[in-house]
Design an enzyme around this catalytic site. Structure first.
Site, PDB file in Angstrom:
ATOM      1  N   CYS A   8       0.866  -1.178   0.000  1.00  0.00           N
ATOM      2  CA  CYS A   8       0.000   0.000   0.000  1.00  0.00           C
ATOM      3  C   CYS A   8       0.904   1.229   0.000  1.00  0.00           C
ATOM      4  CB  CYS A   8      -0.882  -0.010   1.237  1.00  0.00           C
ATOM      5  SG  CYS A   8      -1.939   1.448   1.373  1.00  0.00           S
ATOM      6  N   HIS A  48      -8.797  -3.556  -2.668  1.00  0.00           N
ATOM      7  CA  HIS A  48      -7.967  -2.766  -1.745  1.00  0.00           C
ATOM      8  C   HIS A  48      -8.394  -1.292  -1.749  1.00  0.00           C
ATOM      9  CE1 HIS A  48      -3.834  -1.881   0.053  1.00  0.00           C
ATOM     10  NE2 HIS A  48      -4.216  -0.687  -0.354  1.00  0.00           N
ATOM     11  N   GLU A  49      -8.576  -0.716  -2.934  1.00  0.00           N
ATOM     12  CA  GLU A  49      -8.958   0.707  -3.028  1.00  0.00           C
ATOM     13  C   GLU A  49     -10.389   0.932  -2.544  1.00  0.00           C
ATOM     14  OE1 GLU A  49      -6.480   2.433  -3.372  1.00  0.00           O
ATOM     15  OE2 GLU A  49      -5.209   0.879  -4.246  1.00  0.00           O
ATOM     16  N   HIS A  88     -10.311   1.244   1.046  1.00  0.00           N
ATOM     17  CA  HIS A  88      -9.807   2.559   1.467  1.00  0.00           C
ATOM     18  C   HIS A  88     -10.957   3.560   1.601  1.00  0.00           C
ATOM     19  CE1 HIS A  88      -5.476   2.787   1.823  1.00  0.00           C
ATOM     20  NE2 HIS A  88      -5.266   2.181   0.672  1.00  0.00           N
TER      21      HIS A  88
HETATM   22 ZN    ZN Z   1      -3.590   1.244  -0.065  1.00  0.00          ZN
END
Ligand code: ZN
Length: 165
Positions: A91, A133-134, A137
């Site tokens: 990340c 993953h995004e 976020h």
């Molecule tokens: Zn990240």
């Protein structure tokens, strides 16, 4: 753009839906795309650059010579399938930390682009991983939240290095 590093609070904040696509959104998306590519990232979420707009950028061709970045606005993962697989993940907000994280292998994503078009894409492998993953976020969820007991030590070490700098 400056990439916000853990443990800044904005990384735990939830994004707010994007309404009208304004000049501000255009400029943000463009700057994020450049920042993502310059840092060899596969994806970058708005809160990683200090913005709470509900958008992220992804490079659909992370292994190609010519990148294919897209801007994903108001995303919704509408399907995840096939067994999850574990692979190493990093990340840009955690420089130097790589963890084995389970993610779904295939996903279907629904989003808007900068021209207000509704788009559905299917992704697999690394791109599917980056999208998950995004997407996390934007909900204030970080990859360390999935850490296995086996790798807990790595995270503790990362934390103690943070405290000594
Ligand atoms: Zn990240």
């Amino acid at each position: 753009m400056m990439i916000i590093k853990y443990p800044e609070k904005v990384l735990r904040q939830k994004a707010k839906p994007v309404g009208k696509i304004t000049r501000e959104i255009f400029d943000l998306a463009e700057a994020m795309t450049t920042t993502m590519l310059e840092n060899n990232g596969v994806g970058l979420a708005a809160n990683q650059v200090g913005s709470l707009f509900n958008l992220f950028t992804i490079n659909l061709k992370p292994f190609a010579d010519k990148p294919e970045p897209i801007v994903v606005i108001n995303p919704r993962v509408i399907k995840k399938y096939e067994d999850s697989e574990e692979d190493e993940e990093g990340c840009l907000s955690f420089p130097g930390l790589f963890l084995h994280i389970p993610r779904y292998k295939y996903i279907v994503l629904h989003y808007q682009n900068l021209y207000n078009e509704k788009i559905i894409i299917e992704a697999e492998g690394l791109v599917a991983r980056a999208i998950q993953h995004e997407y996390d976020h934007l909900n204030g969820v970080l990859f360390i939240d999935y850490i296995t007991e086996k790798e807990r030590e790595k995270l503790n070490e990362y934390h103690s290095n943070l405290n000594t700098v």
